[in-house]
Design a protein around this motif. Structure first.
Motif, PDB file in Angstrom:
ATOM      1  N   SER A 144       0.832  -1.205   0.000  1.00 55.57           N
ATOM      2  CA  SER A 144       0.000   0.000   0.000  1.00 55.57           C
ATOM      3  C   SER A 144       0.866   1.254   0.000  1.00 55.57           C
ATOM      4  O   SER A 144       0.637   2.192  -0.779  1.00 55.57           O
ATOM      5  CB  SER A 144      -0.919  -0.004   1.226  1.00 55.57           C
ATOM      6  N   LEU A 145       1.889   1.277   0.860  1.00 56.26           N
ATOM      7  CA  LEU A 145       2.806   2.422   0.887  1.00 56.26           C
ATOM      8  C   LEU A 145       3.509   2.595  -0.454  1.00 56.26           C
ATOM      9  O   LEU A 145       3.657   3.706  -0.960  1.00 56.26           O
ATOM     10  CB  LEU A 145       3.842   2.232   1.999  1.00 56.26           C
ATOM     11  N   LEU A 146       3.941   1.489  -1.005  1.00 59.52           N
ATOM     12  CA  LEU A 146       4.661   1.527  -2.279  1.00 59.52           C
ATOM     13  C   LEU A 146       3.792   2.117  -3.381  1.00 59.52           C
ATOM     14  O   LEU A 146       4.237   2.952  -4.169  1.00 59.52           O
ATOM     15  CB  LEU A 146       5.109   0.113  -2.648  1.00 59.52           C
ATOM     16  N   LEU A 234      -1.022   3.258  10.361  1.00 59.41           N
ATOM     17  CA  LEU A 234      -0.453   4.456   9.770  1.00 59.41           C
ATOM     18  C   LEU A 234      -1.499   5.372   9.158  1.00 59.41           C
ATOM     19  O   LEU A 234      -2.458   4.915   8.530  1.00 59.41           O
ATOM     20  CB  LEU A 234       0.558   4.079   8.684  1.00 59.41           C
ATOM     21  N   ASP A 235      -1.285   6.662   9.347  1.00 58.32           N
ATOM     22  CA  ASP A 235      -2.013   7.673   8.591  1.00 58.32           C
ATOM     23  C   ASP A 235      -1.167   7.895   7.329  1.00 58.32           C
ATOM     24  O   ASP A 235      -0.230   8.708   7.320  1.00 58.32           O
ATOM     25  CB  ASP A 235      -2.139   8.954   9.405  1.00 58.32           C
ATOM     26  N   ILE A 236      -1.479   7.162   6.268  1.00 60.83           N
ATOM     27  CA  ILE A 236      -0.627   7.152   5.071  1.00 60.83           C
ATOM     28  C   ILE A 236      -0.512   8.529   4.423  1.00 60.83           C
ATOM     29  O   ILE A 236       0.595   8.933   4.033  1.00 60.83           O
ATOM     30  CB  ILE A 236      -1.113   6.089   4.065  1.00 60.83           C
ATOM     31  N   PRO A 237      -1.599   9.311   4.318  1.00 63.95           N
ATOM     32  CA  PRO A 237      -1.428  10.652   3.737  1.00 63.95           C
ATOM     33  C   PRO A 237      -0.416  11.504   4.502  1.00 63.95           C
ATOM     34  O   PRO A 237       0.388  12.215   3.903  1.00 63.95           O
ATOM     35  CB  PRO A 237      -2.834  11.251   3.813  1.00 63.95           C
ATOM     36  N   LYS A 238      -0.454  11.410   5.833  1.00 66.36           N
ATOM     37  CA  LYS A 238       0.492  12.208   6.622  1.00 66.36           C
ATOM     38  C   LYS A 238       1.919  11.703   6.441  1.00 66.36           C
ATOM     39  O   LYS A 238       2.872  12.492   6.403  1.00 66.36           O
ATOM     40  CB  LYS A 238       0.104  12.181   8.101  1.00 66.36           C
ATOM     41  N   LEU A 239       2.069  10.385   6.316  1.00 69.28           N
ATOM     42  CA  LEU A 239       3.408   9.828   6.095  1.00 69.28           C
ATOM     43  C   LEU A 239       3.959  10.276   4.739  1.00 69.28           C
ATOM     44  O   LEU A 239       5.121  10.684   4.629  1.00 69.28           O
ATOM     45  CB  LEU A 239       3.372   8.305   6.188  1.00 69.28           C
ATOM     46  N   VAL A 240       3.118  10.195   3.716  1.00 70.40           N
ATOM     47  CA  VAL A 240       3.557  10.623   2.378  1.00 70.40           C
ATOM     48  C   VAL A 240       3.872  12.120   2.375  1.00 70.40           C
ATOM     49  O   VAL A 240       4.851  12.562   1.771  1.00 70.40           O
ATOM     50  CB  VAL A 240       2.484  10.275   1.316  1.00 70.40           C
ATOM     51  N   THR A 241       3.051  12.898   3.086  1.00 70.54           N
ATOM     52  CA  THR A 241       3.308  14.332   3.184  1.00 70.54           C
ATOM     53  C   THR A 241       4.633  14.601   3.881  1.00 70.54           C
ATOM     54  O   THR A 241       5.395  15.488   3.474  1.00 70.54           O
ATOM     55  CB  THR A 241       2.163  15.038   3.944  1.00 70.54           C
ATOM     56  N   ARG A 242       4.936  13.812   4.938  1.00 67.24           N
ATOM     57  CA  ARG A 242       6.210  13.996   5.634  1.00 67.24           C
ATOM     58  C   ARG A 242       7.380  13.676   4.704  1.00 67.24           C
ATOM     59  O   ARG A 242       8.401  14.365   4.715  1.00 67.24           O
ATOM     60  CB  ARG A 242       6.267  13.128   6.883  1.00 67.24           C
ATOM     61  N   VAL A 243       7.255  12.611   3.916  1.00 65.66           N
ATOM     62  CA  VAL A 243       8.293  12.276   2.949  1.00 65.66           C
ATOM     63  C   VAL A 243       8.515  13.456   2.001  1.00 65.66           C
ATOM     64  O   VAL A 243       9.654  13.848   1.716  1.00 65.66           O
ATOM     65  CB  VAL A 243       7.932  11.008   2.147  1.00 65.66           C
ATOM     66  N   GLU A 244       7.419  14.035   1.537  1.00 70.12           N
ATOM     67  CA  GLU A 244       7.507  15.181   0.630  1.00 70.12           C
ATOM     68  C   GLU A 244       8.173  16.369   1.315  1.00 70.12           C
ATOM     69  O   GLU A 244       8.993  17.076   0.722  1.00 70.12           O
ATOM     70  CB  GLU A 244       6.102  15.562   0.155  1.00 70.12           C
TER      71      GLU A 244
END
Length: 546
Positions: A144-146, A234-244
């Motif tokens: 899912s993360l990928l 995980l809150d995936i949107p927040k994780l992806v936002t942090r990566v960004e």
């Protein structure tokens, strides 16, 4: 000309200037009157020694710098209001002898033909495609993360074991490494990874995920320089936002530094030093122009001399702090002032730090860089939306007004775009607010991916966004934003066992030189064009025509 050559030129210019400075000191020492210590000659002499102590050390003349600082402290003691001192004939002759000795230090150091300090030339950061690696043994979560990362054009790879990750590290390292602290088969993966030394040698930014929110894990992550720590589920949107956000900081624009100093050679030295470290640096010699320059340059930090003709550094800082937009701008004093009382006074009147001249070059670079990083982080917290990382409503409106003023002054064209997610209420109703947040975050991430680094992005409210595109006409803005629209509708969002797509409508308004229109009206025009796109069937772009 390479930095080292420019530095050597400045050092030679300073040596040529030094006899004149010492000559001024000699003239004043000859004219020292007996009697009251409160004389113009004594005060002028103290000011010259103070400046010499800072500038000589910066240009490598450490002995004359130390001696000038010692003499300056003696004069400060005499000039102190509480001292009640007078300059009798004995003290006058002793001062004159010690001041003349400065010439001997200068001659000795000039003859030593000291080499210039050497620095590595920096060629700027490479803007490589972002590489994101995941270490996660949960197949469903990892996949899912990928998929989320790949949807936003990241080069993402998934590793199911530490052995796979270690083998891959031999050839290349990612920009960001997302690690599960505990893997099912290998136990506490962070403990094991620490023992291998792999993370110590890595240059990757680290983000940790964990099913356990315990202090020991967070402490380990902090010791390794973690950029984030996320708890499962995980809150995936927040994780992806942090990566960004991590990648944004990694490829952040150069630090913008404004140097305010009346010593021309010293200011040029600091400027060359900071430029060699990859920063942008400007010099201001006229303190009365400070607000005008701030509005033109928008620096990240000010390096300011404490003692300048006509105004003190702390008074100038006080002027800057009178303006709301500059209340949080870091101000660092550079001064030969070693009196802690004066330093505290300066800090209490608007300063953030105090560096004593001569400042070690690496110390100055590190101090500036760390202050700017922290300032930018705090500014993000104040002005940016937590879900998307884009500017908040008020900040994006200010950005439109600022760009309008600049375009109006320089005779340039720019565009404002308004974007709104179609049928967003249905997304929330059918799939829940967590999925709705994911859709909103995906708009922000894709905007950052598809628009220029110079474009300004904001979350205008709810599911509505605004963009400001400088040096761009309506046709160019429409082409870029319509490409974004098409790519957005191709994104796949998942909810439980189902998947869905979303779409977005866009309105564009243009400002051209000579148009009699205010910044606020541009936003209104872009909103009218957005409404036109909505009423025409949604999932399309419309340009406002007067």
């Amino acid at each position: 000309m390479a930095f080292n050559e420019r530095l050597l030129t400045l050092q030679r210019q300073y040596l040529e200037k030094l006899p004149g400075i010492l000559g001024q000191i000699g003239v004043l020492s000859d004219a020292l009157p007996e009697g009251s210590a409160d004389s113009a000659e004594l005060k002028s002499l103290s000011a010259l020694l103070h400046k010499l102590a800072g500038s000589a050390g910066t240009f490598g003349l450490s002995a004359i710098s130390a001696e000038a600082a010692k003499l300056d402290r003696r004069l400060e003691a005499v000039l102190s209001p509480d001292s009640g001192s007078t300059v009798d004939q004995t003290e006058r002759l002793k001062l004159k002898t010690d001041l003349q000795a400065l010439r001997h230090y200068a001659v000795a150091e000039a003859r030593s033909d000291y080499p210039p300090r050497t620095f590595h030339e920096q060629h700027g950061k490479q803007n490589l495609a972002s590489e994101i690696w995941l270490l996660e043994d949960d197949e469903l979560l990892g996949s899912s993360l990928l998929s989320h990362l790949k949807a936003f054009n990241f080069n993402a790879r998934l590793f199911r074991s530490i052995a796979q990750l270690t083998a891959a590290f031999v050839d290349v390292q990612p920009d960001v490494l997302v690690l599960d602290i505990m893997l099912g088969e290998e136990g506490r993966s962070l403990d094991y990874l620490e023992s291998t030394g792999l993370l110590d040698a890595a240059h990757s930014r680290l983000i940790f995920i964990s099913a356990c929110d315990d202090f020991h894990s967070r402490q380990q992550a902090a010791a390794l320089g973690a950029e984030g720590f996320f708890i499962k589920p995980l809150d995936i949107p927040k994780l992806v936002t942090r990566v960004e956000q991590v990648l944004t900081r990694l490829h952040a624009p150069a630090e913008r530094v404004l140097i305010v100093d009346d010593d021309e050679l010293l200011a040029r030295y600091y400027r060359e030093l900071l430029i060699s470290a990859g920063m942008q640096a400007e010099v201001l010699h006229e303190p009365e122009r400070i607000i005008e320059i701030l509005e033109q340059k928008y620096p990240d930090i000010i390096l300011m001399d404490l003692q300048m003709p006509g105004i003190s550094g702390h008074d100038l800082a006080g002027v800057i702090r009178q303006y709301d937009q500059w209340v949080g701008l870091p101000i660092v004093y550079l001064s030969a002032e070693k009196d802690p009382v004066q330093q505290l006074k300066a800090l209490n009147q608007g300063g953030d730090d105090f560096l004593i001249k001569p400042v070690n070059d690496e110390h100055l670079i590190t101090a500036v860089r760390s202050k700017v990083v922290r300032s930018r982080q705090l500014l993000e917290l104040m002005t940016k939306d937590s879900l998307t990382g884009l500017l908040k409503h008020a900040a994006i409106k200010e950005a439109v007004a600022r760009e309008w003023a600049m375009a109006n002054r320089n005779g340039e064209t720019f565009c404002v775009g308004m974007l709104d997610i179609d049928h967003f209420k249905q997304v929330n109703d059918r799939f829940g607010h967590a999925t709705g947040d994911e859709v909103i975050a995906s708009v922000a991430t894709l905007l950052r991916q598809r628009l220029r680094a110079t474009d300004i992005l904001g979350r205008y409210g709810g599911e509505e966004f605004a963009v400001v595109m400088a040096n761009c006409d309506a046709a160019a803005a429409a082409a870029v934003l319509d490409d974004f629209r098409q790519r957005f509708q191709e994104l796949q969002f998942t909810y439980e066992d189902s998947s869905f797509n979303s779409s977005i409508s866009i309105g564009v308004a243009e400002y051209r030189p000579g148009m009699e229109i205010e910044a606020e009206a541009l936003l209104v025009n872009a909103d009218k064009a957005l409404y036109e796109a909505k009423t025409a069937g949604r999932n399309r772009l419309s340009v406002y025509h007067a």
